[in-house]
Design a protein around this motif. Structure first.
Motif, PDB file in Angstrom:
ATOM      1  N   HIS A   1       0.825  -1.209   0.000  1.00 44.63           N
ATOM      2  CA  HIS A   1       0.000   0.000   0.000  1.00 44.63           C
ATOM      3  C   HIS A   1       0.861   1.262   0.000  1.00 44.63           C
ATOM      4  O   HIS A   1       0.564   2.227  -0.717  1.00 44.63           O
ATOM      5  N   LEU A   2       1.920   1.245   0.782  1.00 43.03           N
ATOM      6  CA  LEU A   2       2.794   2.416   0.867  1.00 43.03           C
ATOM      7  C   LEU A   2       3.644   2.586  -0.387  1.00 43.03           C
ATOM      8  O   LEU A   2       3.975   3.712  -0.765  1.00 43.03           O
ATOM      9  N   GLY A   3       3.993   1.489  -1.029  1.00 46.34           N
ATOM     10  CA  GLY A   3       4.917   1.556  -2.162  1.00 46.34           C
ATOM     11  C   GLY A   3       4.269   1.783  -3.505  1.00 46.34           C
ATOM     12  O   GLY A   3       4.957   2.102  -4.478  1.00 46.34           O
ATOM     13  N   LEU A   4       2.940   1.627  -3.586  1.00 48.25           N
ATOM     14  CA  LEU A   4       2.223   1.816  -4.842  1.00 48.25           C
ATOM     15  C   LEU A   4       1.255   2.988  -4.709  1.00 48.25           C
ATOM     16  O   LEU A   4       0.552   3.122  -3.719  1.00 48.25           O
ATOM     17  N   GLN A   5       1.196   3.819  -5.737  1.00 51.70           N
ATOM     18  CA  GLN A   5       0.433   5.061  -5.637  1.00 51.70           C
ATOM     19  C   GLN A   5      -1.072   4.854  -5.755  1.00 51.70           C
ATOM     20  O   GLN A   5      -1.853   5.641  -5.229  1.00 51.70           O
ATOM     21  N   ASP A   6      -1.494   3.816  -6.458  1.00 55.38           N
ATOM     22  CA  ASP A   6      -2.926   3.621  -6.698  1.00 55.38           C
ATOM     23  C   ASP A   6      -3.386   2.333  -6.034  1.00 55.38           C
ATOM     24  O   ASP A   6      -3.857   1.400  -6.685  1.00 55.38           O
ATOM     25  N   THR A   7      -3.257   2.295  -4.708  1.00 55.12           N
ATOM     26  CA  THR A   7      -3.599   1.105  -3.935  1.00 55.12           C
ATOM     27  C   THR A   7      -4.387   1.506  -2.693  1.00 55.12           C
ATOM     28  O   THR A   7      -4.000   2.435  -1.986  1.00 55.12           O
ATOM     29  N   GLU A   8      -5.470   0.812  -2.453  1.00 58.46           N
ATOM     30  CA  GLU A   8      -6.269   1.026  -1.241  1.00 58.46           C
ATOM     31  C   GLU A   8      -6.064  -0.164  -0.307  1.00 58.46           C
ATOM     32  O   GLU A   8      -5.972  -1.304  -0.755  1.00 58.46           O
ATOM     33  N   LEU A   9      -5.999   0.124   0.978  1.00 59.10           N
ATOM     34  CA  LEU A   9      -5.861  -0.910   2.002  1.00 59.10           C
ATOM     35  C   LEU A   9      -7.011  -0.781   2.978  1.00 59.10           C
ATOM     36  O   LEU A   9      -7.099   0.192   3.726  1.00 59.10           O
ATOM     37  N   TRP A  10      -7.916  -1.769   2.943  1.00 57.00           N
ATOM     38  CA  TRP A  10      -9.040  -1.802   3.877  1.00 57.00           C
ATOM     39  C   TRP A  10      -8.792  -2.907   4.889  1.00 57.00           C
ATOM     40  O   TRP A  10      -8.378  -4.014   4.526  1.00 57.00           O
ATOM     41  N   VAL A  11      -9.049  -2.627   6.150  1.00 54.44           N
ATOM     42  CA  VAL A  11      -8.792  -3.581   7.221  1.00 54.44           C
ATOM     43  C   VAL A  11     -10.114  -3.965   7.879  1.00 54.44           C
ATOM     44  O   VAL A  11     -10.907  -3.096   8.252  1.00 54.44           O
ATOM     45  N   GLY A  12     -10.345  -5.252   8.030  1.00 56.49           N
ATOM     46  CA  GLY A  12     -11.562  -5.732   8.666  1.00 56.49           C
ATOM     47  C   GLY A  12     -11.864  -7.156   8.220  1.00 56.49           C
ATOM     48  O   GLY A  12     -10.960  -7.922   7.881  1.00 56.49           O
ATOM     49  N   GLU A  13     -13.150  -7.500   8.172  1.00 50.60           N
ATOM     50  CA  GLU A  13     -13.561  -8.806   7.652  1.00 50.60           C
ATOM     51  C   GLU A  13     -14.791  -8.652   6.762  1.00 50.60           C
ATOM     52  O   GLU A  13     -14.819  -9.198   5.663  1.00 50.60           O
ATOM     53  N   CYS A  14     -15.752  -7.904   7.204  1.00 55.45           N
ATOM     54  CA  CYS A  14     -16.922  -7.603   6.385  1.00 55.45           C
ATOM     55  C   CYS A  14     -16.864  -6.120   6.009  1.00 55.45           C
ATOM     56  O   CYS A  14     -16.777  -5.254   6.894  1.00 55.45           O
ATOM     57  N   PHE A  15     -16.878  -5.819   4.716  1.00 56.01           N
ATOM     58  CA  PHE A  15     -16.643  -4.457   4.242  1.00 56.01           C
ATOM     59  C   PHE A  15     -17.937  -3.897   3.637  1.00 56.01           C
ATOM     60  O   PHE A  15     -18.316  -4.231   2.509  1.00 56.01           O
ATOM     61  N   ASP A  16     -18.605  -3.030   4.379  1.00 57.99           N
ATOM     62  CA  ASP A  16     -19.877  -2.471   3.931  1.00 57.99           C
ATOM     63  C   ASP A  16     -19.728  -1.604   2.684  1.00 57.99           C
ATOM     64  O   ASP A  16     -20.682  -1.471   1.904  1.00 57.99           O
ATOM     65  N   ALA A  17     -18.572  -1.005   2.502  1.00 51.20           N
ATOM     66  CA  ALA A  17     -18.368  -0.110   1.355  1.00 51.20           C
ATOM     67  C   ALA A  17     -17.978  -0.856   0.081  1.00 51.20           C
ATOM     68  O   ALA A  17     -17.841  -0.235  -0.968  1.00 51.20           O
ATOM     69  N   LEU A  18     -17.820  -2.171   0.173  1.00 52.24           N
ATOM     70  CA  LEU A  18     -17.336  -2.927  -0.982  1.00 52.24           C
ATOM     71  C   LEU A  18     -18.287  -2.888  -2.173  1.00 52.24           C
ATOM     72  O   LEU A  18     -17.826  -2.708  -3.313  1.00 52.24           O
ATOM     73  N   PRO A  19     -19.611  -3.065  -1.994  1.00 51.02           N
ATOM     74  CA  PRO A  19     -20.488  -3.011  -3.170  1.00 51.02           C
ATOM     75  C   PRO A  19     -20.337  -1.713  -3.969  1.00 51.02           C
ATOM     76  O   PRO A  19     -20.282  -1.741  -5.203  1.00 51.02           O
ATOM     77  N   ALA A  20     -20.259  -0.590  -3.270  1.00 46.68           N
ATOM     78  CA  ALA A  20     -20.117   0.688  -3.967  1.00 46.68           C
ATOM     79  C   ALA A  20     -18.781   0.780  -4.685  1.00 46.68           C
ATOM     80  O   ALA A  20     -18.688   1.298  -5.806  1.00 46.68           O
ATOM     81  N   ARG A  21     -17.734   0.244  -4.057  1.00 48.43           N
ATOM     82  CA  ARG A  21     -16.406   0.303  -4.699  1.00 48.43           C
ATOM     83  C   ARG A  21     -16.368  -0.575  -5.939  1.00 48.43           C
ATOM     84  O   ARG A  21     -15.814  -0.183  -6.975  1.00 48.43           O
ATOM     85  N   LEU A  22     -16.942  -1.757  -5.863  1.00 48.26           N
ATOM     86  CA  LEU A  22     -16.946  -2.636  -7.030  1.00 48.26           C
ATOM     87  C   LEU A  22     -17.805  -2.059  -8.144  1.00 48.26           C
ATOM     88  O   LEU A  22     -17.515  -2.256  -9.328  1.00 48.26           O
ATOM     89  N   ALA A  23     -18.864  -1.343  -7.786  1.00 42.86           N
ATOM     90  CA  ALA A  23     -19.727  -0.735  -8.790  1.00 42.86           C
ATOM     91  C   ALA A  23     -18.994   0.351  -9.578  1.00 42.86           C
ATOM     92  O   ALA A  23     -19.369   0.661 -10.716  1.00 42.86           O
ATOM     93  N   GLN A  24     -17.956   0.925  -8.989  1.00 38.59           N
ATOM     94  CA  GLN A  24     -17.187   1.955  -9.684  1.00 38.59           C
ATOM     95  C   GLN A  24     -16.270   1.367 -10.747  1.00 38.59           C
ATOM     96  O   GLN A  24     -15.809   2.082 -11.640  1.00 38.59           O
ATOM     97  N   ALA A  25     -15.995   0.082 -10.654  1.00 34.55           N
ATOM     98  CA  ALA A  25     -15.060  -0.561 -11.582  1.00 34.55           C
ATOM     99  C   ALA A  25     -15.819  -1.088 -12.797  1.00 34.55           C
ATOM    100  O   ALA A  25     -16.917  -1.637 -12.688  1.00 34.55           O
TER     101      ALA A  25
END
Length: 215
Positions: free
Chosen positions: A53-77
């Protein structure tokens, strides 16, 4: 009196005397990466996902197990892929929907072109599968798997599969496949330094006794 613990770098989270930031590059990549890190891995001393995450400019790091924001993020792709072995997975770099033996796509939605998001679960195999189970949308994504390659440089891990690599190494290999004209190996420099420090701390005899096949 107990020794006072060293202050930690707010960026790499290592003790200040062993800060890895001078070794961490800042590299661009063509395809964004989303790392889904199991919460327990964030506290691990060998946190390779954070180094990616620190070494790449276009990388997101999410920490957890269940990610509520994931549907919206995948919809952007336009086309996301999951870097994780499983049924229907094809070697990284092959067209989404391609037949696992390298042939043309056999079924599924029309080809949307090269992926514009790579999703990478981070954790032990068991914890990575828990992330997939807790986020069913991930199970619907086409999958990439790493082709066979050199053994992992992670000399402090006893993996049941000799082809198993750390999250950072997996990301480096995928990026080299996607952009063979580039060199992403500088991402491994802080990782190798981290491994060397851990081996030095445990002592060479202890290291050889616990990891006799490592080099």
């Amino acid at each position: 009196m107990s020794p006072v613990p060293s202050r930690r770098c707010s960026r790499c989270q290592r003790p200040q005397p062993r800060c890895l930031c001078p070794l961490i590059p800042s590299l661009e990549q063509a395809c964004p990466i989303l790392i889904l890190q199991h919460a327990s891995e964030a506290r691990h001393a060998l946190n390779t996902a954070r180094l990616a995450h620190l070494g790449l400019q276009d990388t997101e790091l999410w920490v957890g197990e269940c990610f509520d924001a994931l549907p919206a993020r995948l919809a952007q792709a336009r086309q996301a892929v999951l870097l994780f072995p499983g049924e229907g997975a094809v070697p990284a770099g092959q067209p989404v929907g391609a037949h696992p033996d390298g042939g043309p796509p056999e079924r599924g939605p029309p080809d949307r072109g090269p992926p514009d998001l790579i999703v990478v679960p981070d954790g032990t195999w068991r914890k990575a599968r828990r992330i997939l189970t807790a986020n069913p949308l991930l199970l619907e994504l086409p999958r990439w798997v790493l082709p066979a390659g050199a053994p992992s440089r992670y000399r402090l891990r006893k993996a049941p599969d000799p082809q198993a690599v750390s999250t950072l190494e997996a990301i480096v290999r995928v990026l080299q496949i996607l952009e063979p004209q580039r060199d992403f190996t500088p991402l491994l420099r802080p990782f190798e330094q981290l491994i060397a420090e851990q081996i030095q701390a445990m002592g060479p005899d202890t290291y050889r006794r616990n990891y006799p096949t490592s080099t």
